[in-house]
Design a protein around this motif. Structure first.
Motif, PDB file in Angstrom:
ATOM      1  N   SER A 137       0.890  -1.207  -0.177  1.00  0.00           N
ATOM      2  CA  SER A 137      -0.039  -0.031  -0.034  1.00  0.00           C
ATOM      3  C   SER A 137       0.895   1.245   0.033  1.00  0.00           C
ATOM      4  CB  SER A 137      -0.884   0.082   1.377  1.00  0.00           C
ATOM      5  OG  SER A 137      -1.873   1.188   1.210  1.00  0.00           O
ATOM      6  N   ALA A 138       2.129   1.144   0.685  1.00  0.00           N
ATOM      7  CA  ALA A 138       2.844   2.470   0.727  1.00  0.00           C
ATOM      8  C   ALA A 138       3.645   2.545  -0.617  1.00  0.00           C
ATOM      9  CB  ALA A 138       4.031   2.169   1.592  1.00  0.00           C
ATOM     10  N   SER A 139       3.823   1.412  -1.486  1.00  0.00           N
ATOM     11  CA  SER A 139       4.356   1.743  -2.856  1.00  0.00           C
ATOM     12  C   SER A 139       3.452   2.499  -3.457  1.00  0.00           C
ATOM     13  CB  SER A 139       4.950   0.583  -3.318  1.00  0.00           C
ATOM     14  OG  SER A 139       3.691  -0.483  -3.210  1.00  0.00           O
ATOM     15  N   VAL A 140       1.968   2.015  -3.419  1.00  0.00           N
ATOM     16  CA  VAL A 140       1.187   2.654  -4.055  1.00  0.00           C
ATOM     17  C   VAL A 140       0.887   4.108  -4.035  1.00  0.00           C
ATOM     18  CG1 VAL A 140      -1.465   2.557  -4.767  1.00  0.00           C
ATOM     19  CG2 VAL A 140      -0.364   0.356  -4.328  1.00  0.00           C
ATOM     20  N   GLN A 141       0.942   4.397  -2.698  1.00  0.00           N
ATOM     21  CA  GLN A 141       0.681   5.632  -2.231  1.00  0.00           C
ATOM     22  C   GLN A 141       1.875   6.809  -2.820  1.00  0.00           C
ATOM     23  OE1 GLN A 141      -2.278   5.688  -1.103  1.00  0.00           O
ATOM     24  NE2 GLN A 141      -1.878   7.009   0.714  1.00  0.00           N
ATOM     25  N   SER A 142       2.984   6.197  -3.082  1.00  0.00           N
ATOM     26  CA  SER A 142       4.411   6.595  -3.575  1.00  0.00           C
ATOM     27  C   SER A 142       3.928   6.950  -5.044  1.00  0.00           C
ATOM     28  CB  SER A 142       5.464   5.902  -3.317  1.00  0.00           C
ATOM     29  OG  SER A 142       6.620   6.466  -3.878  1.00  0.00           O
ATOM     30  N   ALA A 143       3.491   5.974  -5.603  1.00  0.00           N
ATOM     31  CA  ALA A 143       3.273   6.213  -7.102  1.00  0.00           C
ATOM     32  C   ALA A 143       1.948   7.032  -7.288  1.00  0.00           C
ATOM     33  CB  ALA A 143       2.523   4.890  -7.703  1.00  0.00           C
ATOM     34  N   LYS A 144       1.062   7.247  -6.559  1.00  0.00           N
ATOM     35  CA  LYS A 144       0.145   8.405  -6.620  1.00  0.00           C
ATOM     36  C   LYS A 144       0.697   9.728  -6.678  1.00  0.00           C
ATOM     37  CE  LYS A 144      -3.960   5.703  -5.069  1.00  0.00           C
ATOM     38  NZ  LYS A 144      -4.840   5.284  -3.968  1.00  0.00           N
ATOM     39  N   SER A 145       1.612   9.755  -5.571  1.00  0.00           N
ATOM     40  CA  SER A 145       2.118  11.115  -5.141  1.00  0.00           C
ATOM     41  C   SER A 145       3.040  11.510  -6.307  1.00  0.00           C
ATOM     42  CB  SER A 145       3.081  11.060  -3.996  1.00  0.00           C
ATOM     43  OG  SER A 145       2.411  10.693  -2.608  1.00  0.00           O
ATOM     44  N   ASN A 146       3.684  10.611  -6.935  1.00  0.00           N
ATOM     45  CA  ASN A 146       4.450  10.905  -8.195  1.00  0.00           C
ATOM     46  C   ASN A 146       3.836  11.567  -9.614  1.00  0.00           C
ATOM     47  OD1 ASN A 146       6.946  10.278  -6.767  1.00  0.00           O
ATOM     48  ND2 ASN A 146       6.860   7.989  -7.649  1.00  0.00           N
ATOM     49  N   LEU A 147       2.592  10.787  -9.462  1.00  0.00           N
ATOM     50  CA  LEU A 147       1.368  11.327 -10.598  1.00  0.00           C
ATOM     51  C   LEU A 147       1.005  12.777 -10.081  1.00  0.00           C
ATOM     52  CD1 LEU A 147      -0.258  10.813 -13.045  1.00  0.00           C
ATOM     53  CD2 LEU A 147      -1.959   9.865 -11.590  1.00  0.00           C
ATOM     54  N   TYR A 148       0.783  12.976  -8.885  1.00  0.00           N
ATOM     55  CA  TYR A 148       0.077  14.380  -8.663  1.00  0.00           C
ATOM     56  C   TYR A 148       1.447  15.350  -8.868  1.00  0.00           C
ATOM     57  CZ  TYR A 148      -1.812  17.928  -5.618  1.00  0.00           C
ATOM     58  OH  TYR A 148      -2.331  19.055  -5.042  1.00  0.00           O
ATOM     59  N   ASN A 149       2.466  15.098  -8.626  1.00  0.00           N
ATOM     60  CA  ASN A 149       3.588  15.893  -8.678  1.00  0.00           C
ATOM     61  C   ASN A 149       3.747  16.197 -10.017  1.00  0.00           C
ATOM     62  OD1 ASN A 149       3.751  15.959  -5.900  1.00  0.00           O
ATOM     63  ND2 ASN A 149       5.234  14.538  -6.110  1.00  0.00           N
ATOM     64  N   LEU A 150       3.667  14.889 -10.964  1.00  0.00           N
ATOM     65  CA  LEU A 150       3.674  15.332 -12.674  1.00  0.00           C
ATOM     66  C   LEU A 150       2.803  16.240 -13.005  1.00  0.00           C
ATOM     67  CD1 LEU A 150       5.495  14.457 -14.758  1.00  0.00           C
ATOM     68  CD2 LEU A 150       3.988  12.603 -15.191  1.00  0.00           C
ATOM     69  N   ILE A 151       1.360  16.030 -12.617  1.00  0.00           N
ATOM     70  CA  ILE A 151       0.438  16.901 -13.008  1.00  0.00           C
ATOM     71  C   ILE A 151       0.652  18.314 -12.642  1.00  0.00           C
ATOM     72  CG2 ILE A 151      -2.095  17.310 -13.183  1.00  0.00           C
ATOM     73  CD1 ILE A 151      -2.462  14.249 -12.877  1.00  0.00           C
ATOM     74  N   THR A 152       1.167  18.391 -11.624  1.00  0.00           N
ATOM     75  CA  THR A 152       1.237  19.800 -10.890  1.00  0.00           C
ATOM     76  C   THR A 152       2.273  20.542 -11.636  1.00  0.00           C
ATOM     77  OG1 THR A 152       0.506  19.057  -8.767  1.00  0.00           O
ATOM     78  CG2 THR A 152       1.816  21.135  -8.987  1.00  0.00           C
ATOM     79  N   SER A 153       3.218  19.917 -12.135  1.00  0.00           N
ATOM     80  CA  SER A 153       4.572  20.522 -12.837  1.00  0.00           C
ATOM     81  C   SER A 153       4.064  20.907 -14.007  1.00  0.00           C
ATOM     82  CB  SER A 153       5.580  19.298 -13.218  1.00  0.00           C
ATOM     83  OG  SER A 153       5.197  18.408 -13.915  1.00  0.00           O
ATOM     84  N   ILE A 154       2.983  20.347 -14.728  1.00  0.00           N
ATOM     85  CA  ILE A 154       2.385  20.820 -16.024  1.00  0.00           C
ATOM     86  C   ILE A 154       1.494  21.802 -16.134  1.00  0.00           C
ATOM     87  CG2 ILE A 154       3.060  18.570 -17.063  1.00  0.00           C
ATOM     88  CD1 ILE A 154      -0.028  18.007 -17.374  1.00  0.00           C
ATOM     89  N   MET A 155       1.152  22.200 -15.076  1.00  0.00           N
ATOM     90  CA  MET A 155       0.101  23.152 -14.890  1.00  0.00           C
ATOM     91  C   MET A 155       0.524  24.855 -15.232  1.00  0.00           C
ATOM     92  SD  MET A 155      -2.607  21.541 -13.874  1.00  0.00           S
ATOM     93  CE  MET A 155      -3.793  22.821 -13.840  1.00  0.00           C
ATOM     94  N   PRO A 156       1.432  25.160 -15.143  1.00  0.00           N
ATOM     95  CA  PRO A 156       1.999  26.585 -15.676  1.00  0.00           C
ATOM     96  C   PRO A 156       2.022  26.428 -17.400  1.00  0.00           C
ATOM     97  CG  PRO A 156       3.470  25.884 -13.924  1.00  0.00           C
ATOM     98  CD  PRO A 156       2.627  24.732 -14.035  1.00  0.00           C
ATOM     99  N   ASP A 157       2.350  25.412 -18.003  1.00  0.00           N
ATOM    100  CA  ASP A 157       2.285  25.323 -19.168  1.00  0.00           C
ATOM    101  C   ASP A 157       1.066  25.391 -19.693  1.00  0.00           C
ATOM    102  OD1 ASP A 157       5.294  25.333 -19.280  1.00  0.00           O
ATOM    103  OD2 ASP A 157       5.159  23.081 -19.252  1.00  0.00           O
ATOM    104  N   LEU A 158       0.060  24.566 -19.209  1.00  0.00           N
ATOM    105  CA  LEU A 158      -1.250  24.546 -19.541  1.00  0.00           C
ATOM    106  C   LEU A 158      -1.909  26.037 -19.626  1.00  0.00           C
ATOM    107  CD1 LEU A 158      -2.556  21.193 -17.641  1.00  0.00           C
ATOM    108  CD2 LEU A 158      -2.078  21.673 -20.212  1.00  0.00           C
ATOM    109  N   ARG A 159      -1.776  26.800 -18.285  1.00  0.00           N
ATOM    110  CA  ARG A 159      -2.354  27.984 -18.225  1.00  0.00           C
ATOM    111  C   ARG A 159      -1.600  28.915 -19.353  1.00  0.00           C
ATOM    112  NH1 ARG A 159      -1.754  31.227 -12.613  1.00  0.00           N
ATOM    113  NH2 ARG A 159      -3.488  29.874 -12.306  1.00  0.00           N
ATOM    114  N   LEU A 160      -0.704  28.989 -19.836  1.00  0.00           N
ATOM    115  CA  LEU A 160       0.033  29.747 -20.982  1.00  0.00           C
ATOM    116  C   LEU A 160      -0.177  29.213 -22.227  1.00  0.00           C
ATOM    117  CD1 LEU A 160       3.717  30.381 -19.423  1.00  0.00           C
ATOM    118  CD2 LEU A 160       1.621  31.918 -19.589  1.00  0.00           C
ATOM    119  N   ASP A 161      -0.159  27.979 -22.571  1.00  0.00           N
ATOM    120  CA  ASP A 161      -0.283  27.334 -23.845  1.00  0.00           C
ATOM    121  C   ASP A 161      -1.577  26.859 -24.226  1.00  0.00           C
ATOM    122  OD1 ASP A 161       2.500  28.069 -23.988  1.00  0.00           O
ATOM    123  OD2 ASP A 161       2.924  25.916 -23.776  1.00  0.00           O
TER     124      ASP A 161
END
Length: 375
Positions: free
Chosen positions: A108-132
């Motif tokens: 379950s901990a490994s699953v939580q880690s994978a979810k956090s990585n996905l959340y961080n990845l989507i957060t990182s593209i939000m500035p590009d989405l706002r501009l482009d």
């Protein structure tokens, strides 16, 4: 003295001879009548024939099995943790209730880690989405707000344009998302829930046991409905119908149940030349493995009668009574059961013997038993 003795002796001898002749005369004078033989007239039980429709029932038997049963297997490895109920045979569970819970803390901990990585990845593209891509920015922003690493990962927003698909896929978001869904599917296998209301009939592990992948854990059955598998002669295969009501009786013949033909096998067993029929039956008193006998309504025979098998004589004849004298008539047997036989070609109104008569023969004088009516 000598003359007197001789005289007395002669008189005694004469008296003896006279008594012998007198006794013989008395015996000869008696005439004993010879006993006349008495005619023995046996009392017989009879029935008057009324031909009609005879329902032919095919007796068969089998053991009950649960119609719904699940063999519990583990697809993952871990320690079996204690649940709300002991994992023991006879334990009942409601649909959706947890039967087995395997320790999944590490996974379950490994699953939580994978979810956090996905959340961080989507957060990182939000500035590009706002501009482009300002037109799609709001829905991804809403997705981030609904994202909770402690809950099941929500479905990604629907991508309507090719540019959006290329952009999201190029950042690896789709790959991470489906990897997480795969991990969540496997995480769900650490818990086995009851698919229906039922009872545990077999438990092969106990709490604290290290369970390995592919290991059988037990069996779970639905006690609400059972199935009786019976073998029926192929002669009646075309007469059986799905949905037909069947009378069932237990081994002690103390209880009867009502079942219905649910399925009929399409193939004939080559060894026994029988087909399998499956009968559904519901009752709270039934248990898996119980032996039941079934009487299947196979067909109806018109213009026939049903009598005990021991009334049928050799060469297909039965005894009838004509003017207090026994006689025989030919009959046509069309079906034999364990105790009964169905006969045809017996004229209506014929008085037939309903119970076997010891030593009966054609021409025997009999008396018909008549029940006395109480005043």
């Amino acid at each position: 003295m000598d003359t007197r003795k001789i005289t007395l002796s002669v008189i005694g001898v004469l008296l003896i001879i006279a008594s012998v002749f007198a006794a013989k005369a008395i015996i000869d004078s008696k005439t004993t009548p010879k006993p006349r033989p008495q005619k023995i007239v046996k009392t017989v039980f009879v029935d008057t024939v009324i031909n009609g429709q005879v329902l032919i029932k095919v007796p068969t038997n089998g053991n009950l099995i649960a119609k719904q049963r699940v063999e519990l297997y583990s697809e993952v490895q871990g320690v079996f943790r204690k649940g709300a109920h002991l994992f023991k045979p006879g334990q009942r569970y409601r649909a959706g209730q947890t039967i087995i819970r395997i320790d999944a803390a590490e996974y379950s901990a490994s699953v939580q880690s994978a979810k956090s990585n996905l959340y961080n990845l989507i957060t990182s593209i939000m500035p590009d989405l706002r501009l482009d891509y300002p037109e799609i920015y709001p829905k991804w922003q809403e997705y981030l707000l609904s994202f909770d690493v402690n809950k099941t990962t929500p479905a990604l927003p629907e991508m309507t344009t090719e540019k959006e698909k290329f952009f999201i896929s190029g950042r690896g978001i789709l790959t991470d998302y489906y990897n997480i869904k795969n991990l969540e599917q496997r995480l769900a296998k650490y818990t086995i829930s009851a698919p229906f209301n039922g009872v545990l009939t077999e438990a092969l592990v106990t709490e604290g046991t290290l369970i390995r992948s592919g290991q059988k854990l037990g069996e779970f059955i639905d006690t609400g409905i059972y199935e009786l598998e019976v073998s029926v002669s192929k002669t009646y295969s075309d007469l059986l119908k799905v949905g037909e009501t069947v009378e069932l009786v237990n081994l002690d013949r103390t209880k009867t149940y009502e079942g219905k033909v649910a399925r009929i096998n399409g193939s004939v067993d080559q060894a026994s030349q029988t087909i399998k029929a499956y009968i559904d039956v519901k009752d709270s008193n039934l248990r898996e493995g119980m032996y039941l006998e079934a009487n299947l309504n196979a067909k109806s025979e018109e213009d026939a009668i049903e009598v005990d098998r021991n009334l049928l004589l050799e060469n297909d004849k039965i005894f009838v009574v004509r003017d207090s004298i026994l006689d025989q008539i030919d009959v046509k047997p069309v079906y034999f059961s364990e105790k009964k036989v169905v006969l045809k070609e017996v004229p209506d109104g014929t008085t037939i013997v309903s119970k076997p008569v010891v030593g009966a023969y054609v021409g025997m004088l009999v008396k018909v038993f008549e029940e006395k009516s109480n005043p």
